[in-house]
Design a protein around this motif. Structure first.
Motif, PDB file in Angstrom:
ATOM      1  N   THR A 133       0.847  -1.190   0.000  1.00 40.84           N
ATOM      2  CA  THR A 133       0.000   0.000   0.000  1.00 40.84           C
ATOM      3  C   THR A 133       0.884   1.241   0.000  1.00 40.84           C
ATOM      4  N   GLY A 136      -2.918   6.401  -1.620  1.00 37.88           N
ATOM      5  CA  GLY A 136      -4.284   5.938  -1.851  1.00 37.88           C
ATOM      6  C   GLY A 136      -4.376   4.699  -2.717  1.00 37.88           C
ATOM      7  N   ARG A 138      -3.540   0.468  -3.312  1.00 43.24           N
ATOM      8  CA  ARG A 138      -3.230  -0.808  -2.657  1.00 43.24           C
ATOM      9  C   ARG A 138      -3.209  -1.919  -3.697  1.00 43.24           C
ATOM     10  N   ALA A 148      -7.955   1.618  -5.376  1.00 46.74           N
ATOM     11  CA  ALA A 148      -7.657   3.025  -5.113  1.00 46.74           C
ATOM     12  C   ALA A 148      -8.715   3.617  -4.197  1.00 46.74           C
ATOM     13  N   ASP A 149      -8.279   4.492  -3.305  1.00 48.93           N
ATOM     14  CA  ASP A 149      -9.218   5.194  -2.433  1.00 48.93           C
ATOM     15  C   ASP A 149     -10.017   6.207  -3.243  1.00 48.93           C
ATOM     16  N   SER A 150     -11.287   6.365  -2.871  1.00 46.30           N
ATOM     17  CA  SER A 150     -12.145   7.355  -3.512  1.00 46.30           C
ATOM     18  C   SER A 150     -13.153   7.829  -2.473  1.00 46.30           C
ATOM     19  N   GLU A 152     -16.167   7.410  -2.444  1.00 44.98           N
ATOM     20  CA  GLU A 152     -17.155   6.345  -2.251  1.00 44.98           C
ATOM     21  C   GLU A 152     -16.561   5.114  -1.566  1.00 44.98           C
ATOM     22  N   GLY A 153     -15.283   5.193  -1.194  1.00 48.96           N
ATOM     23  CA  GLY A 153     -14.607   4.055  -0.597  1.00 48.96           C
ATOM     24  C   GLY A 153     -13.594   3.467  -1.571  1.00 48.96           C
ATOM     25  N   GLU A 154     -13.003   2.349  -1.200  1.00 48.70           N
ATOM     26  CA  GLU A 154     -11.988   1.728  -2.045  1.00 48.70           C
ATOM     27  C   GLU A 154     -12.610   1.170  -3.325  1.00 48.70           C
ATOM     28  N   GLN A 155     -11.997   1.509  -4.472  1.00 51.35           N
ATOM     29  CA  GLN A 155     -12.519   1.088  -5.774  1.00 51.35           C
ATOM     30  C   GLN A 155     -11.471   0.276  -6.526  1.00 51.35           C
ATOM     31  N   PHE A 213      -8.746   8.482 -10.602  1.00 52.77           N
ATOM     32  CA  PHE A 213      -8.716   8.528  -9.137  1.00 52.77           C
ATOM     33  C   PHE A 213      -7.875   9.692  -8.620  1.00 52.77           C
TER      34      PHE A 213
END
Length: 235
Positions: A133, A136, A138, A148-150, A152-155, A213
């Protein structure tokens, strides 16, 4: 189990020659003469690698490669393009369509088998990679997926096999500048078949993958030196 390789080539003589070489190399060849036959073959059983001719009836190899890189079932299948187009701009266009390597016609079966072994070896090495990680982003090495963090949460991140390999190397070697030749040695294994210009193509594709992202700035150009990956996004 022999590796299953799909040959997408409309010239029967070339198809038969390649299939013969693959069987000698202990691979399992599958034939397709056009895009529709290729889709049927993939639906029957997903191949371990695809040999894709540039010039096909109806749909070009470039268009087919782009389509496969957008679809979940085929996104991670390594693709080697077979092409009579040897000019640099044509080779770059092929790489930018999502293929992992290219072989210029006429080619020797020895060269083709060497490239297949190299691409499959890199694919196996990817499967053995661990998780990491950075910022943003992983990588789940066991699942061979990127997240990827967004807001709306991890996408999940839709990424091709070569960009996955490049990203994994960057994320496990952050904040250090690597020249093009060093990246070739570390990511491609010093293959004599890959040119330094290839790095620029895959860097652009990796940035385009991360752009939705807002993470494309993690891949940074260091003028006159090479590229660096950093959790601190370059402004």
């Amino acid at each position: 189990m022999h590796k299953r390789i799909l040959i997408v080539e409309d010239e029967p003589a070339i198809r038969d020659m390649v299939a013969f070489a693959l069987r000698k190399g202990e691979y399992e060849p599958v034939h397709a003469g056009d895009a529709q036959q290729a889709q049927v073959a993939i639906a029957d059983k997903v191949p371990d690698l695809i040999l894709l001719d540039w010039m096909l009836p109806g749909t070009s190899g470039l268009e087919l490669a782009r389509r496969w890189r957008r679809e979940a079932l085929t996104r991670e299948i390594p693709i080697i393009m077979l092409t009579a187009r040897g000019e640099e701009n044509d080779r770059v266009a092929g790489l930018e369509s999502g293929v992992d390597d290219y072989v210029v016609k006429p080619f020797s079966t020895r060269e083709l088998l060497a490239r297949i072994r190299a691409v499959l070896r890199r694919s196996r090495e990817d499967d053995e990679d661990g998780s990491v990680t950075v910022g943003g982003l992983r990588i789940d090495g066991a699942a061979h997926r990127v997240f990827a963090d967004s807001p709306e949460g991890e996408q999940p991140v839709q990424i091709g096999p070569t960009e996955y390999r490049l990203l994994h190397f960057f994320m496990t070697h952050t904040d250090r500048v690597y020249s093009r030749s060093q990246l070739l040695d570390h990511v491609w294994g010093g293959s004599v078949y890959v040119e330094e210009r290839t790095i620029d193509v895959h860097i652009r594709r990796l940035r385009k993958t991360l752009e939705p992202f807002g993470l494309d700035g993690m891949v940074q150009t260091v003028r006159g030196a090479g590229y660096r990956f950093s959790g601190a996004i370059d402004a």
